[in-house]
Design an enzyme around this catalytic site. Structure first.
Site, mmCIF file in Angstrom:
data_model
loop_
_atom_site.group_PDB
_atom_site.id
_atom_site.type_symbol
_atom_site.label_atom_id
_atom_site.label_comp_id
_atom_site.label_asym_id
_atom_site.label_seq_id
_atom_site.Cartn_x
_atom_site.Cartn_y
_atom_site.Cartn_z
ATOM 1 N N ARG A 211 33.056 55.517 26.026
ATOM 2 C CA ARG A 211 33.182 56.947 25.775
ATOM 3 C C ARG A 211 32.376 57.345 24.542
ATOM 4 O O ARG A 211 31.826 56.509 23.838
ATOM 5 C CB ARG A 211 34.658 57.317 25.568
ATOM 6 C CG ARG A 211 35.502 57.315 26.849
ATOM 7 C CD ARG A 211 36.591 58.354 26.760
ATOM 8 N NE ARG A 211 36.040 59.658 26.402
ATOM 9 C CZ ARG A 211 36.785 60.649 25.903
ATOM 10 N NH1 ARG A 211 38.071 60.480 25.675
ATOM 11 N NH2 ARG A 211 36.217 61.813 25.608
ATOM 12 N N ARG B 19 36.118 50.993 24.463
ATOM 13 C CA ARG B 19 37.556 51.101 24.278
ATOM 14 C C ARG B 19 38.283 50.145 25.221
ATOM 15 O O ARG B 19 37.807 49.855 26.321
ATOM 16 C CB ARG B 19 38.033 52.528 24.542
ATOM 17 C CG ARG B 19 37.433 53.569 23.601
ATOM 18 C CD ARG B 19 37.994 54.953 23.872
ATOM 19 N NE ARG B 19 37.528 55.952 22.917
ATOM 20 C CZ ARG B 19 37.963 57.208 22.874
ATOM 21 N NH1 ARG B 19 38.880 57.621 23.753
ATOM 22 N NH2 ARG B 19 37.490 58.052 21.974
ATOM 23 N N ASP C 292 42.117 55.823 26.109
ATOM 24 C CA ASP C 292 42.820 56.463 25.010
ATOM 25 C C ASP C 292 42.097 56.288 23.674
ATOM 26 O O ASP C 292 41.559 55.221 23.378
ATOM 27 C CB ASP C 292 44.232 55.893 24.913
ATOM 28 C CG ASP C 292 45.117 56.704 23.992
ATOM 29 O OD1 ASP C 292 45.186 56.364 22.789
ATOM 30 O OD2 ASP C 292 45.726 57.681 24.464
ATOM 31 N N ASP C 293 42.125 57.347 22.854
ATOM 32 C CA ASP C 293 41.488 57.297 21.536
ATOM 33 C C ASP C 293 42.008 56.153 20.674
ATOM 34 O O ASP C 293 41.248 55.507 19.944
ATOM 35 C CB ASP C 293 41.716 58.613 20.784
ATOM 36 C CG ASP C 293 40.834 59.745 21.279
ATOM 37 O OD1 ASP C 293 40.098 59.522 22.249
ATOM 38 O OD2 ASP C 293 40.897 60.843 20.708
ATOM 39 N N TYR D 178 33.837 66.768 10.444
ATOM 40 C CA TYR D 178 34.933 67.730 10.353
ATOM 41 C C TYR D 178 36.133 67.057 9.705
ATOM 42 O O TYR D 178 36.249 65.823 9.697
ATOM 43 C CB TYR D 178 35.321 68.290 11.730
ATOM 44 C CG TYR D 178 36.005 67.296 12.646
ATOM 45 C CD1 TYR D 178 37.394 67.259 12.764
ATOM 46 C CD2 TYR D 178 35.256 66.396 13.416
ATOM 47 C CE1 TYR D 178 38.017 66.348 13.606
ATOM 48 C CE2 TYR D 178 35.869 65.489 14.260
ATOM 49 C CZ TYR D 178 37.264 65.473 14.353
ATOM 50 O OH TYR D 178 37.871 64.564 15.186
ATOM 51 N N TYR E 146 40.598 67.704 8.896
ATOM 52 C CA TYR E 146 41.819 68.494 8.933
ATOM 53 C C TYR E 146 42.299 68.640 7.498
ATOM 54 O O TYR E 146 42.839 67.707 6.908
ATOM 55 C CB TYR E 146 42.878 67.826 9.805
ATOM 56 C CG TYR E 146 42.780 68.216 11.261
ATOM 57 C CD1 TYR E 146 43.557 69.249 11.775
ATOM 58 C CD2 TYR E 146 41.889 67.578 12.112
ATOM 59 C CE1 TYR E 146 43.471 69.629 13.099
ATOM 60 C CE2 TYR E 146 41.788 67.946 13.441
ATOM 61 C CZ TYR E 146 42.579 68.975 13.930
ATOM 62 O OH TYR E 146 42.475 69.349 15.251
ATOM 63 N N GLU F 210 34.869 69.042 15.916
ATOM 64 C CA GLU F 210 33.681 68.239 16.228
ATOM 65 C C GLU F 210 32.466 69.153 16.339
ATOM 66 O O GLU F 210 32.511 70.184 17.019
ATOM 67 C CB GLU F 210 33.893 67.498 17.549
ATOM 68 C CG GLU F 210 35.020 66.490 17.503
ATOM 69 C CD GLU F 210 35.388 65.958 18.872
ATOM 70 O OE1 GLU F 210 35.780 64.787 18.967
ATOM 71 O OE2 GLU F 210 35.287 66.728 19.862
ATOM 72 N N ARG G 27 33.251 72.654 18.129
ATOM 73 C CA ARG G 27 34.393 72.744 19.030
ATOM 74 C C ARG G 27 35.500 73.543 18.348
ATOM 75 O O ARG G 27 35.669 73.487 17.129
ATOM 76 C CB ARG G 27 34.893 71.340 19.352
ATOM 77 C CG ARG G 27 36.162 71.254 20.181
ATOM 78 C CD ARG G 27 36.496 69.800 20.467
ATOM 79 N NE ARG G 27 37.769 69.648 21.180
ATOM 80 C CZ ARG G 27 38.209 68.500 21.672
ATOM 81 N NH1 ARG G 27 37.489 67.391 21.507
ATOM 82 N NH2 ARG G 27 39.362 68.439 22.327
ATOM 83 N N ARG H 157 37.477 69.603 32.345
ATOM 84 C CA ARG H 157 36.144 69.133 31.959
ATOM 85 C C ARG H 157 35.341 68.804 33.220
ATOM 86 O O ARG H 157 35.398 67.702 33.762
ATOM 87 C CB ARG H 157 36.257 67.913 31.052
ATOM 88 C CG ARG H 157 36.887 68.248 29.702
ATOM 89 C CD ARG H 157 37.036 67.023 28.818
ATOM 90 N NE ARG H 157 37.600 67.368 27.522
ATOM 91 C CZ ARG H 157 37.843 66.503 26.552
ATOM 92 N NH1 ARG H 157 37.576 65.208 26.749
ATOM 93 N NH2 ARG H 157 38.368 66.903 25.403
ATOM 94 N N TYR I 221 32.130 64.599 26.942
ATOM 95 C CA TYR I 221 31.282 64.580 25.757
ATOM 96 C C TYR I 221 29.815 64.336 26.152
ATOM 97 O O TYR I 221 29.525 63.691 27.169
ATOM 98 C CB TYR I 221 31.732 63.477 24.802
ATOM 99 C CG TYR I 221 32.976 63.784 24.011
ATOM 100 C CD1 TYR I 221 34.000 64.584 24.512
ATOM 101 C CD2 TYR I 221 33.150 63.250 22.732
ATOM 102 C CE1 TYR I 221 35.144 64.846 23.765
ATOM 103 C CE2 TYR I 221 34.301 63.497 21.984
ATOM 104 C CZ TYR I 221 35.291 64.292 22.516
ATOM 105 O OH TYR I 221 36.420 64.548 21.781
ATOM 106 N N GLU J 13 29.306 61.887 29.338
ATOM 107 C CA GLU J 13 30.409 61.297 30.073
ATOM 108 C C GLU J 13 30.470 61.911 31.466
ATOM 109 O O GLU J 13 30.308 63.126 31.623
ATOM 110 C CB GLU J 13 31.733 61.543 29.338
ATOM 111 C CG GLU J 13 31.800 60.895 27.966
ATOM 112 C CD GLU J 13 33.087 61.204 27.223
ATOM 113 O OE1 GLU J 13 33.406 60.464 26.275
ATOM 114 O OE2 GLU J 13 33.754 62.199 27.579
#
Length: 472
Positions: free
Chosen positions: A23, A43, A47-48, A177, A179, A222, A238, A377, A407, A428
């Protein structure tokens, strides 16, 4: 009328039976040739939190096609006990050095957990190559140098993903980016965080790195960057606000003016990463598609955003939401630093750069890639802007892949296809889900102009703020 042509697609990375998934693509052209470097996350599952390490395939462009080498695991791009994520390469044309930035995240700590707790688990890292990606240096942890004490106010952060840029001055820029923790006093828990795009930069060919100011107002995550002049930088990000957010910097990424919504660039549900690339506008004699003028127009005095929209701070656990303030068609969302401590360059009417702050520049166009589906998506599309400072200038999309897609990363290759400017896209894709494979395609500017449907997509003001823009 014939349907739009779809460029030839090559699958570079494919999900394996063992569950290994590829990914988050990043694509970098490196001269001569150019050589194409295709990066991805490997991965253990889609999952992240199951990201593992970074991988690479090298491609050689010759006679309009690319010959790809075998998959290579970038063992150097790692910190012990951390998972490597978000590849973001940038090439220094002066020294020939490739900087591959990434974040190293402790264990399986998810981004959501970091945002909820306000405890950052990410490190800013990079590896370098001086031989077009054949060999790489050991990982360098730049967190303390590039972020310093500011990290105490960051719940988490990440780079890109995608590619960085270099300005004519030599400054290297890596999109990023964070938070930002806006408020902590909620019974020992994080009360409110908000995502903001920014850039890391170096003025000494990568010897040292610093972080620039955050996009101060709208929630932006992002992102990618494009140079429109010596110091004029365009950021496309994003957002969970229903459409993309764009912001300008007149000082080469050291700070950003207030961001604005781009209603013509709709987001998918929950948002999705997208790619942006700038390139020189073709001579006026080249085809112009729907007849729009070439080059970059002068700065507008007003931009017609969705009436009545001004973003309130993002509501976190127990955080109150401020009411929306009516906004006329000639005003932009007001910048609220909310404790960010950022100061921007001089602005003119409507919050846009003052005319004196923008120097004459070579006209530039922008190309943008993103799924065109609104609820899911689906259908990777490419859009063109001939006047990048106008958020209404984007064309309707040319769909280059029909089906699940996510992505993406664009690269400008120069006049390598029969003398015409060429582009590549790594994205992707899949038959049932967007994370089944990473596909590559090559196309020319002439093909973009020929396949974009006539007319522009009118802005829509029906989107409402919702959710967060966590990566996935």
């Amino acid at each position: 009328m014939e349907p739009p042509r779809v460029p030839t697609r090559t699958v570079l990375f494919q999900r394996e039976r063992t569950g290994l998934t590829y990914r988050v693509p990043a694509l970098l052209p490196v001269p001569p040739g150019p050589t194409l470097l295709a990066f991805a996350e490997q991965r253990l599952s889609p999952d992240d939190s199951h990201a593992h390490r970074l991988v690479l395939r090298r491609g050689t462009l010759a006679r309009g096609s690319v010959r790809w080498g075998a998959l290579c695991v970038l063992d150097a791009a790692a910190l012990q006990g951390h998972r490597s994520m978000n590849p973001c390469p940038v090439h220094d044309t002066s020294t020939g050095t490739i900087f591959l930035f990434f974040i190293a995240v402790l264990g399986h700590t998810s981004e959501a957990v970091q945002i909820t707790t306000g405890r950052n688990a990410a490190r800013l890292c990079c590896v370098t190559s001086r031989d077009a990606g054949f060999t790489w240096s050991s990982a360098r942890d730049l967190t303390e140098e590039a972020i310093g004490d500011a990290v105490q106010d960051w719940a988490t952060f990440a780079v890109g993903p995608g590619h960085g840029v270099q300005l004519h001055s030599g400054r290297l820029l890596v999109p990023a980016y964070t938070y930002h923790v806006d408020r902590r006093e909620c019974f020992g828990k994080i009360c409110r965080t908000s995502p903001h795009s920014f850039a890391f930069y170096s003025d000494d060919h990568g010897s040292t790195w610093r972080h620039g100011g955050l996009v101060p107002n709208l929630r932006s995550g992002e992102c990618q960057l494009a140079a429109l002049g010596d110091s004029l930088l365009y950021c496309n990000a994003r957002s969970p606000l229903g459409s993309r957010v764009q912001a300008l910097s007149t000082d080469g990424g050291s700070s950003f003016l207030a961001g604005e919504l781009v209603p013509a660039l709709a987001e998918t549900a929950r948002g999705c990463q997208g790619s942006i690339v700038g390139f020189p506008a073709p001579p006026p004699s080249r085809p112009q598609g729907d007849g729009a003028s070439t080059g970059t127009r002068s700065l507008p005095h007003c931009v017609h955003l969705c009436p009545g929209f001004q973003e309130a701070p993002e509501a976190g656990a127990g955080g109150p939401c401020e009411p929306q303030v009516p906004c006329g068609p000639s005003c932009l969302p007001q910048a609220r630093s909310a404790g960010l401590g950022q100061s921007g360059p001089a602005v003119g009417p409507g919050g846009l750069p003052a005319a004196s702050a923008v120097s004459p520049q070579r006209p530039a166009w922008l190309l943008y890639s993103h799924p065109t589906g609104r609820r899911a998506r689906l259908h990777m599309g490419v859009r063109l802007s001939r006047t990048p400072l106008d958020p209404r200038s984007w064309t309707v999309p040319w769909v280059i892949y029909e089906g699940p897609s996510g992505y993406s990363d664009l690269a400008s290759l120069g006049p390598v296809l029969a003398g015409a400017p060429a582009f590549a896209c790594l994205f992707e894709s899949g038959a049932r889900a967007s994370y089944e494979e990473l596909s590559f395609c090559l196309f020319s500017l002439d093909e973009v102009l020929e396949n974009i449907p006539p007319g522009r997509q009118p802005p829509s003001c029906t989107d409402k703020p919702s959710g967060t823009c966590q990566s996935s």
